[in-house]
Every structure is written in C-alpha cells, then in structure tokens.
Motif scaffolding. Sequence first.
Motif, short mmCIF file in Angstrom:
data_model
loop_
_atom_site.label_atom_id
_atom_site.label_comp_id
_atom_site.label_asym_id
_atom_site.label_seq_id
_atom_site.Cartn_x
_atom_site.Cartn_y
_atom_site.Cartn_z
N ALA A 292 0.82 -1.21 0.00
CA ALA A 292 0.00 0.00 0.00
C ALA A 292 0.86 1.26 0.00
CB ALA A 292 -0.93 0.00 1.21
N SER A 295 1.66 3.35 -3.30
CA SER A 295 0.68 4.26 -3.92
C SER A 295 0.36 5.41 -2.98
CB SER A 295 -0.59 3.47 -4.28
OG SER A 295 -1.59 4.36 -4.75
N SER A 297 -2.67 7.02 -3.17
CA SER A 297 -4.13 7.17 -3.13
C SER A 297 -4.63 7.10 -1.69
CB SER A 297 -4.81 6.09 -3.97
OG SER A 297 -4.59 4.82 -3.40
N ASP A 298 -5.81 7.67 -1.46
CA ASP A 298 -6.38 7.69 -0.11
C ASP A 298 -6.63 6.28 0.41
OD1 ASP A 298 -6.30 10.42 -0.19
OD2 ASP A 298 -8.40 10.65 -0.81
N MET A 299 -7.13 5.40 -0.46
CA MET A 299 -7.41 4.02 -0.03
C MET A 299 -6.12 3.31 0.35
SD MET A 299 -9.34 0.92 -2.06
CE MET A 299 -10.92 1.78 -1.97
N SER A 300 -5.07 3.49 -0.44
CA SER A 300 -3.79 2.85 -0.14
C SER A 300 -3.22 3.34 1.18
CB SER A 300 -2.79 3.10 -1.27
OG SER A 300 -3.24 2.52 -2.47
N GLN A 301 -3.35 4.64 1.41
CA GLN A 301 -2.82 5.19 2.65
C GLN A 301 -3.62 4.71 3.86
OE1 GLN A 301 0.09 6.92 2.98
NE2 GLN A 301 0.25 6.32 0.83
N SER A 302 -4.93 4.54 3.69
CA SER A 302 -5.74 4.03 4.80
C SER A 302 -5.39 2.57 5.10
CB SER A 302 -7.22 4.18 4.48
OG SER A 302 -7.57 3.39 3.35
N ILE A 303 -5.14 1.79 4.03
CA ILE A 303 -4.73 0.39 4.22
C ILE A 303 -3.38 0.33 4.91
CG2 ILE A 303 -4.03 -1.72 3.02
CD1 ILE A 303 -6.12 -1.10 0.91
#
Length: 445
Positions: A292, A295, A297-303
Amino acid sequence: MKFIDTIKNIWKIEELKNRILVTLGLLLVYRFGAQVVLPGVDASQLASLASQADQGILGLLNAFTGGAFSNASIFALGIMPYISASIVVQLMGIAIPYLQKLQKEGESGRKKINQITRWLTIAITLVQGPGYIYNLFSILPPEAFVISNQTVFVVSSVIIISTGCIFAMWLGEKITDKGIGNGISLLIMVGIIATLPQSFVQNFVSRVSGDGGGMIMVLIELVIWFVIILASVLLVMAVRQIPVQYARRTAGGGYEKNVFGSRQYIPLKLNASGVMPIIFAQAIMFVPSAVAGLSDSDMSQSIKAAFSDIFGLWYNVVFALLIIVFTFFYTAITVPTNKMADDLKRSGGFIPGIRPGSETSEYLDRIMSQITLPGSVFLALIAVFPAIAVKLLNVQQGWALFFGGTSLLIMVGVAIDTMQQVNSYLLNRHYDGLMKSGKNRKAVA
C-alpha cells in the motif's frame, strides 16, 4: 535442591556441557554484532530511528532483531530474511514437484532444500537491504552520515547488511549442529528477550508516576503475564492420546489371532504446528502496508495505516484468521496421518474399533481436525492478546508485546524445545547408567 542437582548432572555430561557452552558463545557473538553500527553512520544521531522503531510493525521487527534495527546495526535485518525464505520454500513445496521430490529424499533432499533456502535468503536481503538504507536517509538527519558519497555508502551498507544476515544464518545453523536447541529459533528468542527488561522498566515508570495506577497495576499486569505464560505452556504441551493395540507375533513371523500385547498410545498434539503459524502469519502481515505504501491514493494510505498499527482492530482480525488457516495448513503437511496408518498396519497395530489402513488414516485425520480447531483458535487468541492489553489495560506498547503475541509464544516454544533436548540428554545418560553401572557414567566426547 533438585534444581541444583540437575545443574550438576548437566555439568557432568561432557558432550551436553560443551554443546551448552558453544550455544552461549555463539549467542553472545550474535548479541555483540547487534550493537555494531554500520560504517559511515554516526551512532549518536540514531534517536529518530529509535523513535520510529518504538511503535507499529517496525517495533515488532525491532524486537525480533533484539534492537539491531534501531541501532542501524550490521545485523539490522536479523534472521528475518532467512525466516521469509524458509516460509516461501515450504509454501512452494506444495505446488512445485521438484521440491516435493526433494522432501521425500531424506537427508540428501533436506540438504538441497537448505541450499535453496540459503540462496533465496541472499536474494531477499539484496531487496530488503536497500529499502532499509533508504529508510535511514528518510529518517536520520544529514549529519548522521559520515560518508559523503551516497552511492558508496549504499553499496557498502547493503553488502555489509547482507553479509550480516548470512553470518547470522550461519550462527543459527552452527548452534543447531554443534549446540543445543534450534539455532534460528534461539537467535530470535534471544533478540526478543534482549528488549524485555527495557520494556518492563518503561511500563513500570509509567505506572508508578502520574495516574498510571501505581504498584497495584504493576502487580496485576505481572499476574496476568504469568497466567498467559502458563496458558502458552499448556497450549504447547497439550496432547490427546490415541490408544493402539499390537497383535503378538508368532514363531513364523505372523500374528496370533485375537491375542494382543500391551496397549500403547499415539500422542497427537493440540498444537502440532508450534509457533510456525504465527511466524507465517506475521511474515505475511508485513506485506499489505509495504504494498500500500507504493501508492499515494487515499485508499492505499488508509490500508497502510490500518496494517501498520499492530494493535489495531483490522490488523488483529486478519492476523488471527491467518493464524487459524496456517495452523491447519502446517499441521496437514507436518502430521502424515497416511504414513502413521501404514506404519501401524505393517507393525501389526490397530486402533480399537477402527480397521487398519485407509479407515485408520481417515480416523486420525478427523481427530487431528477436531483438536486442531480449538488449538488454532486458542493460539490466535494468545497471539492478539497484546492488542487487548493495550486497549483495555492501557499497557505500554513495548511491554504489551510480551502479553502473549508472537514474542511470548516464540519464547515459550523455544524454551520448552530446548529444555526437552537437555532433558533427553539427562534421561539417556541415566538410562545408560541403569543398564551398565547403576549410576551416571562419564560422557564420551
């Protein structure tokens, strides 16, 4: 006292004494290397790296390496690349026919598999080494680097870290061959124990100062800690005994009908896979945050945030599920119920009420599944208990790692395995003495 007498008996057995001294000496070399800082790094400028390694998944890695990660040591990666390589080779052994063939070739096949694991370890260190060095560049201040030429520093440091990992691997194998216990597991255990006193002191100070709860909370935590240790020991030691009867042999080499000798038992362990499911699962839990992080991206950072917090909900849910899955997987490949059934049939043994052959194999497989399920769930609960200790008891994160979890289970499992090996030496020596002179005889080196 019995304990003192046991120590004296250990010292009387020359071979066992030498093996223990070799083990302690090689472990001391490993701990010394963990304090040697990489050439070109100012050891007085490592405060920010130590702060990074105090929490999250890097804190766990730092515990496994005995603080070598936060010391920017030549053993910064510890023995973890070798563990990762071993896991990959074992997983590939299910799908690759060549590895399956090697597994059936006995000692020669095992040596070839070990050689493959070593080469894979080198490849992993050459990937992880640059990642560790570039993490130093991102965390430490510029004045922490004595060598001004960045390329020279990166290349030399990667070579040194890779060599350090290979040397640690060699130490572990030498301990297994010339010492006592499993060398690789002992290196991990010693690294974990090295961080225990500091973690306890930090938690003690936080409790007795301010509104931490004082000595009462310290005592409560110690009681809970000992209870978890006892539970871990029971998990490692618990077995289910399966009764087996054997037909008596006739003079012609056959078996008498309906006449049986003494009853024996097949011990099936509640947790036949030991700590390997936790090590497997822990190795995989490093992957989501690393992937994660590639990347923005917001989703990657949250993961990445979710799987970097080893005390978080989603991390521990996935971790527990992986432990349960790997417990079944590792038990299936290490407990050969088909071979056990065939061996019983050839030796004239059978389980009362079960036909020899395929029915015995199916019965053993069913029993293993029944006892593995509660064993895997119990193992998962102990593994995630540090998160419970942090959230409910407000235990310091460093000290919470020893409230169950990977750290405690590895320590308990390795300690029991090592003590069993020492005990086998003592029992064998005592058995020899009973058969010969009636007392312990001197060991032959």
